[in-house]
Write a protein that holds these residues in place. Structure first.
Motif, PDB file in Angstrom:
ATOM      1  N   UNK A  53      -2.691  18.136 -10.171  1.00  0.00           N
ATOM      2  CA  UNK A  53      -1.943  17.211 -11.011  1.00  0.00           C
ATOM      3  C   UNK A  53      -0.695  16.665 -10.345  1.00  0.00           C
ATOM      4  N   UNK A  54      -0.347  17.210  -9.161  1.00  0.00           N
ATOM      5  CA  UNK A  54       0.823  16.683  -8.437  1.00  0.00           C
ATOM      6  C   UNK A  54       0.585  15.226  -8.061  1.00  0.00           C
ATOM      7  N   UNK A  55       1.653  14.444  -8.054  1.00  0.00           N
ATOM      8  CA  UNK A  55       1.512  13.024  -7.762  1.00  0.00           C
ATOM      9  C   UNK A  55       1.499  12.780  -6.263  1.00  0.00           C
ATOM     10  N   UNK A  56       0.571  11.935  -5.836  1.00  0.00           N
ATOM     11  CA  UNK A  56       0.516  11.481  -4.451  1.00  0.00           C
ATOM     12  C   UNK A  56       0.939  10.022  -4.421  1.00  0.00           C
ATOM     13  N   UNK A  57       2.042   9.747  -3.749  1.00  0.00           N
ATOM     14  CA  UNK A  57       2.540   8.385  -3.616  1.00  0.00           C
ATOM     15  C   UNK A  57       2.173   7.866  -2.234  1.00  0.00           C
ATOM     16  N   UNK A  58       1.502   6.723  -2.189  1.00  0.00           N
ATOM     17  CA  UNK A  58       1.117   6.103  -0.929  1.00  0.00           C
ATOM     18  C   UNK A  58       1.873   4.798  -0.750  1.00  0.00           C
ATOM     19  N   UNK A  59       2.371   4.598   0.450  1.00  0.00           N
ATOM     20  CA  UNK A  59       3.051   3.355   0.782  1.00  0.00           C
ATOM     21  C   UNK A  59       2.469   2.765   2.050  1.00  0.00           C
ATOM     22  N   UNK A  60       2.615   1.457   2.207  1.00  0.00           N
ATOM     23  CA  UNK A  60       2.088   0.760   3.379  1.00  0.00           C
ATOM     24  C   UNK A  60       3.188  -0.125   3.951  1.00  0.00           C
ATOM     25  N   UNK A  61       3.346  -0.035   5.272  1.00  0.00           N
ATOM     26  CA  UNK A  61       4.295  -0.919   5.954  1.00  0.00           C
ATOM     27  C   UNK A  61       3.514  -2.119   6.480  1.00  0.00           C
ATOM     28  N   UNK A  62       3.755  -3.289   5.877  1.00  0.00           N
ATOM     29  CA  UNK A  62       3.036  -4.501   6.240  1.00  0.00           C
ATOM     30  C   UNK A  62       3.597  -5.104   7.527  1.00  0.00           C
ATOM     31  N   UNK A  63       2.832  -5.990   8.171  1.00  0.00           N
ATOM     32  CA  UNK A  63       3.362  -6.690   9.345  1.00  0.00           C
ATOM     33  C   UNK A  63       4.676  -7.385   9.002  1.00  0.00           C
ATOM     34  N   UNK A  64       5.638  -7.218   9.858  1.00  0.00           N
ATOM     35  CA  UNK A  64       6.958  -7.768   9.599  1.00  0.00           C
ATOM     36  C   UNK A  64       7.914  -6.748   9.020  1.00  0.00           C
ATOM     37  N   UNK A  65       7.397  -5.539   8.709  1.00  0.00           N
ATOM     38  CA  UNK A  65       8.261  -4.467   8.248  1.00  0.00           C
ATOM     39  C   UNK A  65       8.380  -4.332   6.738  1.00  0.00           C
ATOM     40  N   UNK A  66       7.730  -5.213   5.967  1.00  0.00           N
ATOM     41  CA  UNK A  66       7.837  -5.121   4.521  1.00  0.00           C
ATOM     42  C   UNK A  66       7.078  -3.905   4.003  1.00  0.00           C
ATOM     43  N   UNK A  67       7.695  -3.173   3.063  1.00  0.00           N
ATOM     44  CA  UNK A  67       7.081  -1.990   2.477  1.00  0.00           C
ATOM     45  C   UNK A  67       6.466  -2.344   1.125  1.00  0.00           C
ATOM     46  N   UNK A  68       5.283  -1.835   0.861  1.00  0.00           N
ATOM     47  CA  UNK A  68       4.634  -2.038  -0.434  1.00  0.00           C
ATOM     48  C   UNK A  68       4.001  -0.735  -0.871  1.00  0.00           C
ATOM     49  N   UNK A  69       3.834  -0.582  -2.175  1.00  0.00           N
ATOM     50  CA  UNK A  69       3.288   0.643  -2.740  1.00  0.00           C
ATOM     51  C   UNK A  69       1.827   0.448  -3.104  1.00  0.00           C
ATOM     52  N   UNK A  70       1.022   1.474  -2.899  1.00  0.00           N
ATOM     53  CA  UNK A  70      -0.383   1.421  -3.280  1.00  0.00           C
ATOM     54  C   UNK A  70      -0.466   1.174  -4.786  1.00  0.00           C
ATOM     55  N   UNK A  71      -1.305   0.217  -5.226  1.00  0.00           N
ATOM     56  CA  UNK A  71      -1.270  -0.218  -6.637  1.00  0.00           C
ATOM     57  C   UNK A  71      -1.955   0.725  -7.624  1.00  0.00           C
ATOM     58  N   UNK A  72      -2.101   1.987  -7.310  1.00  0.00           N
ATOM     59  CA  UNK A  72      -2.670   2.957  -8.234  1.00  0.00           C
ATOM     60  C   UNK A  72      -1.830   4.228  -8.196  1.00  0.00           C
ATOM     61  N   UNK A  73      -1.655   4.847  -9.361  1.00  0.00           N
ATOM     62  CA  UNK A  73      -0.986   6.142  -9.431  1.00  0.00           C
ATOM     63  C   UNK A  73      -2.036   7.220  -9.221  1.00  0.00           C
ATOM     64  N   UNK A  74      -1.842   8.072  -8.226  1.00  0.00           N
ATOM     65  CA  UNK A  74      -2.834   9.071  -7.858  1.00  0.00           C
ATOM     66  C   UNK A  74      -2.313  10.474  -8.131  1.00  0.00           C
ATOM     67  N   UNK A  75      -3.228  11.360  -8.528  1.00  0.00           N
ATOM     68  CA  UNK A  75      -2.918  12.761  -8.781  1.00  0.00           C
ATOM     69  C   UNK A  75      -3.834  13.645  -7.930  1.00  0.00           C
ATOM     70  N   UNK A  76      -3.302  14.779  -7.499  1.00  0.00           N
ATOM     71  CA  UNK A  76      -4.090  15.712  -6.697  1.00  0.00           C
ATOM     72  C   UNK A  76      -5.053  16.456  -7.614  1.00  0.00           C
ATOM     73  N   UNK A  77      -6.330  16.433  -7.261  1.00  0.00           N
ATOM     74  CA  UNK A  77      -7.357  17.164  -7.997  1.00  0.00           C
ATOM     75  C   UNK A  77      -7.705  18.469  -7.292  1.00  0.00           C
ATOM     76  N   UNK A  78      -7.746  18.428  -5.958  1.00  0.00           N
ATOM     77  CA  UNK A  78      -8.070  19.614  -5.176  1.00  0.00           C
ATOM     78  C   UNK A  78      -7.499  19.456  -3.788  1.00  0.00           C
ATOM     79  N   UNK A  79      -7.143  20.582  -3.137  1.00  0.00           N
ATOM     80  CA  UNK A  79      -6.607  20.572  -1.778  1.00  0.00           C
ATOM     81  C   UNK A  79      -7.363  21.587  -0.936  1.00  0.00           C
ATOM     82  N   UNK A  80      -7.905  21.138   0.198  1.00  0.00           N
ATOM     83  CA  UNK A  80      -8.624  22.005   1.137  1.00  0.00           C
ATOM     84  C   UNK A  80      -7.913  21.960   2.483  1.00  0.00           C
ATOM     85  N   UNK A  81      -7.373  23.100   2.903  1.00  0.00           N
ATOM     86  CA  UNK A  81      -6.617  23.186   4.158  1.00  0.00           C
ATOM     87  C   UNK A  81      -7.531  23.577   5.313  1.00  0.00           C
ATOM     88  N   UNK A  82      -7.266  23.002   6.478  1.00  0.00           N
ATOM     89  CA  UNK A  82      -7.998  23.301   7.708  1.00  0.00           C
ATOM     90  C   UNK A  82      -7.002  23.805   8.752  1.00  0.00           C
TER      91      UNK A  82
END
Length: 262
Positions: A53-82
């Motif tokens: 249920x923890x929130x995962x925030x994704x961001x993207x740095x566009x060409x030219x340096x502009x920052x934008x946020x991924x247009x969906x709110x995401x939650x962690x369902x499962x985590x598998x470590x390697x």
């Protein structure tokens, strides 16, 4: 909607660590499906174990340096470590994906929601109609999901006194929304937003009788001898069709759940 790969060359970053790779997609529109989930996997550098249920925030740095946020709110369902590769694969999704499997034994009774049910108190009648907008509201409330303001209204009703919600709150809500001609998704504000599947037609050009030279049937098909209309089973199970419930009787303060499976 086709899968949207998350490319590190686009300088994708997150609040849980450096993004190595990932893939996210929305469910496609399909018959009988009214709630569209956003889900997928994101690989994070390092060994982490975020709570479900923890929130995962994704961001993207566009060409030219502009920052934008991924247009969906995401939650962690499962985590598998390697540990060997020092990375963690996160199974993530929107609130719909997170809450989709929430199942509780519950029946929606029309008599319990008088705000949505017309009750003739003077005649002493028992309501025998479930407004589907109310059923959806109850199902979403059980999952902690809030509807966005300005959503189109579900105006249909079902002529039964109760609906069994035990098959899954969001499963039932998804079917009702689809049968009502809508689809829904979780927006950037983490609210459920409804949209119409069919956009109402606008008035266009038309022919008048004075402009027609002749009118003929295409191919002159013969009229059918009979027309068969098939009705499927009810998609909203009632008390009478559920083996694990018995109807509420007058004077009872609670509903009985029978342990057997029928």
């Amino acid at each position: 909607m086709p899968a949207a790969p998350v490319d590190v060359r686009a300088q994708v970053f997150s609040n849980l660590g450096p993004v190595i790779s990932g893939q996210l997609s929305d469910d496609p529109l399909a018959p009988g499906v009214g709630l569209l989930r956003t889900q997928g996997e994101v690989v994070i550098s390092g060994l982490i174990q975020p709570a479900k249920g923890s929130e995962l925030l994704l961001g993207v740095r566009l060409p030219g340096g502009k920052l934008t946020r991924f247009p969906r709110r995401l939650r962690v369902i499962k985590a598998d470590s390697d540990p060997i590769n020092n990375e963690t694969t996160l199974t993530v999704g929107c609130l719909l994906a997170l809450k989709w499997d929430l199942v509780q034994p519950e029946i929606y009774y029309a008599t319990d929601y008088p705000a949505w049910t017309p009750v003739d108190v003077a005649a002493g009648s028992t309501p025998n109609i479930c407004f589907l907008s109310s059923v959806v509201a109850v199902a979403l409330d059980r999952c902690g999901i809030t509807q966005a303001t300005g959503n189109p209204e579900i105006t249909f009703a079902k002529a039964v006194a109760s609906i069994d919600l035990s098959g899954g709150y969001l499963e039932i809500a998804s079917r009702i929304i689809a049968e009502s001609g809508f689809y829904g998704f979780i927006d950037a504000a983490e609210k459920l937003r409804l949209r119409r599947v069919l956009v109402p037609a606008t008035k266009g050009p038309f022919l008048t009788i004075n402009e027609l030279l002749t009118i003929e049937a295409i191919g002159n098909p013969p009229p059918p001898e009979e027309i068969t209309i098939s009705y499927g089973d009810s998609i909203w199970p009632t008390v009478e069709t559920s083996p694990n419930y018995k109807p509420k009787t007058p004077g009872e303060e609670s509903y009985t759940w029978n342990a057997g499976t029928g």
